[in-house]
Design an enzyme around this catalytic site. Sequence first.
Site: not given
Length: 519
Positions: A182, A211-212, A216, A250, A269, A274, A374
């Site tokens: 991505k 998409d990491h 998970k 985050e 993002d 995600h 963030k």
Amino acid sequence: MSDSRSGAERPSAQNPLREGLRVERAAEACTIVIFGASGDLTKRKLMPGLYSLYQQNLLGGACAIVGASRTKYSHEDFRQEMKEAVAEHGHGGLGDEAQWNTFAESLFYNPTDGRSEPQSFDALAALLEKIDGERGTGGNRLFYLSTPPSLYTPIARDLARVGLNRRGRDKGAGWTRIIVEKPFGHDLESAKQLNVDLLEHFSENQVYRIDHYLGKETVQNINVLRFANGIFEPLWDRRYIDHVQITASENLGVGSRGGYYEGAGALRDMLKNHLLQVLALVAMEPPSSLDAAGVRDEKSKVLRAVRRIPADQVDDYAARGQYAKGSVNGQPVNGYRDETGVDAESNTETYAALKLYVDNWRWADVPFYLRSGKRMPKRVTEVAIQFRRVPHDLFRGQQLESNTLILRLQPDEGITLRFGAKVPGQAVQIRPVSMEFQYGTSFGKRSPEAYERLLLDAMLGDSTLFARGDFVELSWELVTPVIDYWAAHVADFPNYAAGSWGPKVSDDLVEGDDHWRRP
């Protein structure tokens, strides 16, 4: 929209699915080519992940890894660079030195720059042929594009030019797959064009959009929680669930990525990628089987059912924010506009929230709240399923909390169920308590890193945890009205302090007496 459904996704002799169920199996011999091999992702995630697979005997002994980038490495230079990267970022470091040395014999490098040195792709093709002959990799190739998105189309075109795109199908030897990172486009039109460009040279079942988050452990456990337990799935609908909150917060700022973030923002993002993937897993219908086609069909159906946001009602469904200076973990931090590479009058959001509705029989009128930001108080990603309150309050005067099922994706992967219990004593006092499950303590073993799992899946030909072309386009369709509206209206930024849980305007999205959770 790309038609991505293909019988090639069904279980085959090379697919790690047994009647739709993933089983652990080592990858067959193949060559993995990493474009952008001198970059940060390769050093922090890809090479440590591949080495971990090797240590677990899940990477075929004959497998080879070829680095490709503009950097002028020799084979030995590349091996040394990767040794230092694995020592620093790998789980457990290098481990046994002899084991690393054996692994390093499978590492090769080819300086590759299609723009200034198109012949470098011819040299790459020759190197792969040589590796096939020497290591018996059988023409099996996995190309990983760990590069800026602007290079995806040129690399795909250059691979096709030298005959490396469809080797297995056209020449009857081995398989060929390509992984792209991505972002999958910058907007709907660029995403559609990227799909067209990729499918000009590769078939859909060869393309793995990574998409990491889907790698998970807890994300994958959503299906197990729902479909392997009789206690949850009967409650998994509008009759019992009041709303769902999906949070990815985050505590870090943008750091050195200010230039990239200025062109992306929190909506593109995080939420578009995600969190919409997680929403689809939470909301999808039970698939006919757990093979790639079955799961991905149901996920796409969810996005088709999500109510589109009217262009003139964006403020009713979306909220944005940008952090000002503040304090995180007791340390003073800069505001976003003071970060390196950021415009002093930037209108880019560092916090985004959406209220979405899935207009189908199961989820009608149940709001799904998604947020990501963030410089928030802590780093946490979770899904909170809040159940409806009891229909009749027998315990008058008691403050009864709603039951909540919390799926923690990071950092402490696990599941929590919160419910009311009587406090010991003569009086009837009710207090919320929790039942906890944690992966680390319950199973006593390390969960695979997300990239580690996804790399193995790609080598095995299992695309279940990768985004399909139609899903990518549907996700862009959903967020485009918000992107366009925000681009046309200057926000009153900054509007939340670093170290807080986001802007006040975000609280207005949550309906009734409910509020955003404080994980």
